[in-house]
Design an enzyme around this catalytic site. Structure first.
Site, PDB file in Angstrom:
ATOM      1  CB  CYS A  22      -0.890  -0.030   1.238  1.00  0.00           C
ATOM      2  SG  CYS A  22      -2.025   1.343   1.336  1.00  0.00           S
ATOM      3  N   PRO A  23       0.569   2.198  -0.825  1.00  0.00           N
ATOM      4  CG  PRO A  23       0.544   4.445  -1.588  1.00  0.00           C
ATOM      5  CD  PRO A  23       1.348   3.453  -0.744  1.00  0.00           C
TER       6      PRO A  23
END
Length: 77
Positions: A13-14
Site C-alpha cells: 500500500c498504496p
C-alpha cells in the site's frame, strides 16, 4: 468489453491502488480488470477506491497467498 490483468504482486500500500488507478485510466466503461495482489490491505483499499470513483468490484478471491480483485470499469474513468 475487454478483459485485462494487472500484476500488483509484492507491492505494498498504496502502490496496488495507484497501479489500479493508472490502468483503469486507459480502459473504457464495462471493461473488466483483474488485479492480482499479495498485500492483504487491497481487500479494503481497492473496493473503497472503486466506490469513490464509480467502478464496481465484482468479486474478491483468495488462493495461495494471492488476492484477486475483479473490477468492472464504470463511467467515471
Amino acid at each position: 468489453m475487454s478483459i485485462y490483468i494487472l500484476d500488483a504482486r509484492n507491492l505494498l500500500c498504496p502502490l496496488p491502488v495507484i497501479r489500479t488507478q493508472q490502468k483503469i485510466a486507459n480502459l473504457t466503461p464495462k471493461d473488466l480488470l483483474e488485479v492480482v495482489c499479495t498485500d492483504p490491505g487491497v481487500r479494503y483499499d481497492i473496493p473503497a477506491w472503486c466506490r469513490i470513483h464509480g467502478h464496481h468490484v465484482r468479486s474478491i478471491t483468495e488462493k495461495d497467498n494471492e488476492i484477486r480483485v475483479h473490477i468492472e470499469v464504470g463511467n467515471n474513468t
